[in-house]
Design a protein around this motif. Structure first.
Motif, PDB file in Angstrom:
ATOM      1  N   TRP A   1       0.676  -1.221  -0.043  1.00  0.00           N
ATOM      2  CA  TRP A   1      -0.019  -0.015  -0.059  1.00  0.00           C
ATOM      3  C   TRP A   1       0.746   1.280  -0.108  1.00  0.00           C
ATOM      4  CZ3 TRP A   1      -5.035  -0.652   3.434  1.00  0.00           C
ATOM      5  CH2 TRP A   1      -5.374  -1.697   3.019  1.00  0.00           C
ATOM      6  N   ASN A   2       2.169   1.000   0.341  1.00  0.00           N
ATOM      7  CA  ASN A   2       3.271   2.135   0.432  1.00  0.00           C
ATOM      8  C   ASN A   2       2.578   3.569   1.100  1.00  0.00           C
ATOM      9  OD1 ASN A   2       5.506   3.108  -0.139  1.00  0.00           O
ATOM     10  ND2 ASN A   2       5.000   3.961  -2.243  1.00  0.00           N
ATOM     11  N   ILE A   3       2.106   3.339   2.291  1.00  0.00           N
ATOM     12  CA  ILE A   3       1.531   4.643   2.807  1.00  0.00           C
ATOM     13  C   ILE A   3       2.495   4.859   4.319  1.00  0.00           C
ATOM     14  CG2 ILE A   3      -0.770   4.024   2.392  1.00  0.00           C
ATOM     15  CD1 ILE A   3      -1.199   2.956   5.149  1.00  0.00           C
ATOM     16  N   GLN A   4       2.276   6.024   4.767  1.00  0.00           N
ATOM     17  CA  GLN A   4       2.856   6.582   5.844  1.00  0.00           C
ATOM     18  C   GLN A   4       2.031   6.734   6.998  1.00  0.00           C
ATOM     19  OE1 GLN A   4       5.651   9.624   5.287  1.00  0.00           O
ATOM     20  NE2 GLN A   4       7.062   8.196   4.208  1.00  0.00           N
ATOM     21  N   VAL A   5       1.874   6.606   8.332  1.00  0.00           N
ATOM     22  CA  VAL A   5       0.981   6.942   9.160  1.00  0.00           C
ATOM     23  C   VAL A   5       1.924   7.572  10.569  1.00  0.00           C
ATOM     24  CG1 VAL A   5      -0.611   6.285  11.028  1.00  0.00           C
ATOM     25  CG2 VAL A   5      -0.491   5.060   8.703  1.00  0.00           C
ATOM     26  N   PHE A   6       1.320   8.645  10.762  1.00  0.00           N
ATOM     27  CA  PHE A   6       1.939   9.574  11.780  1.00  0.00           C
ATOM     28  C   PHE A   6       0.924   9.645  13.033  1.00  0.00           C
ATOM     29  CE2 PHE A   6       4.001  10.884   8.087  1.00  0.00           C
ATOM     30  CZ  PHE A   6       5.375  11.216   8.402  1.00  0.00           C
ATOM     31  N   VAL A   7       1.636   9.259  14.255  1.00  0.00           N
ATOM     32  CA  VAL A   7       0.665   9.269  15.302  1.00  0.00           C
ATOM     33  C   VAL A   7       1.156  10.026  16.355  1.00  0.00           C
ATOM     34  CG1 VAL A   7      -0.398   7.602  16.991  1.00  0.00           C
ATOM     35  CG2 VAL A   7      -0.154   6.970  14.610  1.00  0.00           C
ATOM     36  N   THR A   8       0.458  10.757  17.197  1.00  0.00           N
ATOM     37  CA  THR A   8       1.093  11.373  18.236  1.00  0.00           C
ATOM     38  C   THR A   8       0.255  10.967  19.513  1.00  0.00           C
ATOM     39  OG1 THR A   8      -0.255  13.244  18.135  1.00  0.00           O
ATOM     40  CG2 THR A   8       1.633  13.311  17.234  1.00  0.00           C
ATOM     41  N   THR A   9       0.882  10.546  20.698  1.00  0.00           N
ATOM     42  CA  THR A   9       0.160   9.902  21.764  1.00  0.00           C
ATOM     43  C   THR A   9       0.682  10.153  22.945  1.00  0.00           C
ATOM     44  OG1 THR A   9      -1.152   7.891  22.790  1.00  0.00           O
ATOM     45  CG2 THR A   9       0.914   7.499  21.450  1.00  0.00           C
ATOM     46  N   HIS A  10       0.030  10.012  23.955  1.00  0.00           N
ATOM     47  CA  HIS A  10       0.469   9.990  25.501  1.00  0.00           C
ATOM     48  C   HIS A  10      -0.132   8.744  26.053  1.00  0.00           C
ATOM     49  CE1 HIS A  10       2.322  14.120  25.523  1.00  0.00           C
ATOM     50  NE2 HIS A  10       1.191  14.525  25.076  1.00  0.00           N
ATOM     51  N   SER A  11      -0.631   7.786  25.491  1.00  0.00           N
ATOM     52  CA  SER A  11      -1.292   6.523  25.621  1.00  0.00           C
ATOM     53  C   SER A  11      -0.057   5.583  25.710  1.00  0.00           C
ATOM     54  CB  SER A  11      -2.259   5.972  24.881  1.00  0.00           C
ATOM     55  OG  SER A  11      -2.609   4.886  25.131  1.00  0.00           O
TER      56      SER A  11
ATOM     57  N   GLY B   1      11.669  -3.777  11.050  1.00  0.00           N
ATOM     58  CA  GLY B   1      12.206  -2.531  10.215  1.00  0.00           C
ATOM     59  C   GLY B   1      11.509  -1.575   9.389  1.00  0.00           C
ATOM     60  N   LEU B   2      10.123  -1.938   9.481  1.00  0.00           N
ATOM     61  CA  LEU B   2       9.241  -0.992   8.874  1.00  0.00           C
ATOM     62  C   LEU B   2       8.584   0.122   9.685  1.00  0.00           C
ATOM     63  CD1 LEU B   2       6.814  -3.587   7.085  1.00  0.00           C
ATOM     64  CD2 LEU B   2       8.667  -2.216   6.057  1.00  0.00           C
ATOM     65  N   GLY B   3       8.782  -0.021  10.934  1.00  0.00           N
ATOM     66  CA  GLY B   3       8.183   1.223  11.854  1.00  0.00           C
ATOM     67  C   GLY B   3       9.254   1.828  12.463  1.00  0.00           C
ATOM     68  N   LYS B   4       9.029   2.950  12.848  1.00  0.00           N
ATOM     69  CA  LYS B   4       9.953   4.066  13.336  1.00  0.00           C
ATOM     70  C   LYS B   4       9.447   4.766  14.581  1.00  0.00           C
ATOM     71  CE  LYS B   4      13.271   3.514  10.013  1.00  0.00           C
ATOM     72  NZ  LYS B   4      14.082   2.418  10.328  1.00  0.00           N
ATOM     73  N   TYR B   5      10.116   4.659  15.666  1.00  0.00           N
ATOM     74  CA  TYR B   5       9.584   5.626  17.070  1.00  0.00           C
ATOM     75  C   TYR B   5      10.371   6.671  17.136  1.00  0.00           C
ATOM     76  CZ  TYR B   5       7.323   6.075  21.270  1.00  0.00           C
ATOM     77  OH  TYR B   5       6.646   6.586  22.571  1.00  0.00           O
ATOM     78  N   TYR B   6       9.762   7.855  17.382  1.00  0.00           N
ATOM     79  CA  TYR B   6      10.449   8.960  17.812  1.00  0.00           C
ATOM     80  C   TYR B   6       9.809   9.610  18.769  1.00  0.00           C
ATOM     81  CZ  TYR B   6      12.620   8.619  12.988  1.00  0.00           C
ATOM     82  OH  TYR B   6      12.990   8.068  11.954  1.00  0.00           O
ATOM     83  N   ARG B   7      10.519  10.386  19.699  1.00  0.00           N
ATOM     84  CA  ARG B   7      10.223  10.935  20.875  1.00  0.00           C
ATOM     85  C   ARG B   7      10.398  12.397  20.942  1.00  0.00           C
ATOM     86  NH1 ARG B   7      12.154  11.600  26.503  1.00  0.00           N
ATOM     87  NH2 ARG B   7      13.815  10.373  25.920  1.00  0.00           N
ATOM     88  N   LEU B   8       9.531  13.426  21.158  1.00  0.00           N
ATOM     89  CA  LEU B   8      10.176  14.772  20.934  1.00  0.00           C
ATOM     90  C   LEU B   8      10.278  15.204  22.272  1.00  0.00           C
ATOM     91  CD1 LEU B   8       7.633  16.259  18.181  1.00  0.00           C
ATOM     92  CD2 LEU B   8      10.230  15.492  18.074  1.00  0.00           C
TER      93      LEU B   8
END
Length: 65
Positions: free
Chosen positions: A1-11, A29-36
């Motif tokens: 499907w070649n899509i990107q999903v961006f999620v912000t959460t405190h859960s 290797g497909l998911g990336k997790y970042y914290r700001l």
């Protein structure tokens, strides 16, 4: 499907679910997790987690949000 999903959460449930899904063999290797976070001078910093780092952080209940 070649899509990107961006999620912000405190859960933590959402973070744990992301980690569990990203560890499935088809997803490695497909998911990336970042914290700001705020740096010492007030600037926004990006903290990148590798899959195994996120797993370890959640096991030890370290703050990842």
């Amino acid at each position: 499907w070649n899509i990107q999903v961006f999620v912000t959460t405190h859960s933590m449930d959402t973070v744990r679910t992301f980690q569990e899904v990203s560890e499935r063999p088809d997803n490695i290797g497909l998911g990336k997790y970042y914290r700001l976070q705020r740096g010492q001078k007030g600037q926004v910093e990006v903290v990148s987690y590798k899959e195994e780092e996120l797993t370890t952080a959640l096991e030890f209940e370290l703050e990842t949000r």
